[in-house]
Design an enzyme around this catalytic site. Sequence first.
Site, mmCIF file in Angstrom:
data_model
loop_
_atom_site.group_PDB
_atom_site.id
_atom_site.type_symbol
_atom_site.label_atom_id
_atom_site.label_comp_id
_atom_site.label_asym_id
_atom_site.label_seq_id
_atom_site.Cartn_x
_atom_site.Cartn_y
_atom_site.Cartn_z
ATOM 1 N N ASP A 25 0.879 -1.175 0.000
ATOM 2 C CA ASP A 25 0.000 0.000 0.000
ATOM 3 C C ASP A 25 0.913 1.221 0.000
ATOM 4 O OD1 ASP A 25 -2.199 1.892 0.576
ATOM 5 O OD2 ASP A 25 -3.340 0.121 1.124
ATOM 6 N N HIS A 54 1.386 2.095 -3.321
ATOM 7 C CA HIS A 54 0.353 2.917 -3.956
ATOM 8 C C HIS A 54 0.828 4.353 -4.116
ATOM 9 C CE1 HIS A 54 -3.158 0.045 -2.676
ATOM 10 N NE2 HIS A 54 -2.242 -0.528 -3.434
#
Length: 469
Positions: free
Chosen positions: A290, A324
């Site tokens: 993430d 991300h």
Amino acid sequence: MNAMDTFRLTRRHLLLAATAVGGAAALPDVLAGSAAAATRHGDGAWDAAADRIVAGVRAPRIPARDFLITAFGAVPDGTTDNTAALGAAVKAAHESGGGRVVVPAGTWATGPIHLLSRVELHVADGATLLFSTDRADYLPTVYSRWQGIELMNYSPLIYAFGQHDIAITGSGLLDGQASDATWWAWAQTGGGPDFTAFEATVNAGLPVAQRDGTGYHFRPAFVEPYQCERVLIEGVSFRNSPFWHLHPTLCRDVTVRGVTVESDGPNTDGCNPECCDGVLIDSVSFNTGDDCIAIKSGRNADGRRVNIPCQNIVIQNSAFADGHGGITLGSEMSGGIRNVYGRDLTMNSTGLESGHRLKTNSVRGGFLEGTHVYRVDVQAIGGPLLLIDFNYGEGDSGSFPPTVTDINLSHWKVAAASQGWDIQGYPDDPVGSVRLSHVTVDGPLDTPNIAEHVDDLELHQVVIDGVKQ
């Protein structure tokens, strides 16, 4: 020039005025001093402002006194539960006035470790701490925060509440052992319908002490110092956390230095300071499932109740692989974020979806003001260098329009990127000032740049595939 040219009355102004009249959180002061000077004078002023933050981050004070965990019955066979031995060593060090709890070479199985004031957990070279994946081992619940909302939840793997002068050091490995067969199996449930049901109870006024996260598939963070002062995490490696790896919350003076974070699991963010003041992230290597770094300040109604910003943060000399976002702000940012400096960084993976990512919406509210990310060497990135997304999550469905302004990128050398910038505000709540200076992308972009609903986008010496923008 007509009246609308001199004062643009938008839904944002009306709602912010209504918020002030209603006695909610006051608007943040307009940034002055270091950030404003940096805007005028460039990287040198930003360095001076960042240097002042670094100089002001205090290190923990811990006596030079060692407590070997073997003296408390710990066994390095990789299966014996050493939770009690580690807890006893921490308690002994604390009660003696502080010291270093030493985990020597070997493989040590354990459950949660709760640090106390003036205690350093030292994981030596060749040592591995293997953390249990049995959820029962992380009970009773502790005061925590999950995606920006306070609650009682499973204990983080390493936790401290209301302590001062604590540290995790060494060159060993801390392995959360999370996998699709254990903690990560909860990812979709805990982040979807469970969270919606939980937040409804919070919005209805359920006190924190009665918010039981264990009924909602909410995974614990790896390291979570909560309301602590003078925190150091240095040298060690982390992998495979159940959830976010490093989550200092409501802390002052936090240093994360020389650390490696490695995981491809869901929501395994690298380092997420939340509502902290004075944070240094230095010489850290991120490869995550993430955001590599996600700076936060609480979510929605509960974030506005706590109403403490995250501010005065320096990220330097660090490397970003998959994730991300490299340096991300939000989306839990209802208390506001200001004064963020990222300098002398490398980004080197098409698995990194964006370089500097700001995600928010009109449900979150809050402000993102004064970010400066500069001297960045990008070998490859799989998305935009700069992403400002007002349509994240719930999108424009709330009554708390965010303020996003004074966003700066400077001296980025980029070998390959899919996009330069993707900036999307709201028609009646535009992004404020965004400045890109001395940004060079060697090759062509895969996706055209986007700038929608931005009050002030400045490009200075921005060259993409040989063409000045």
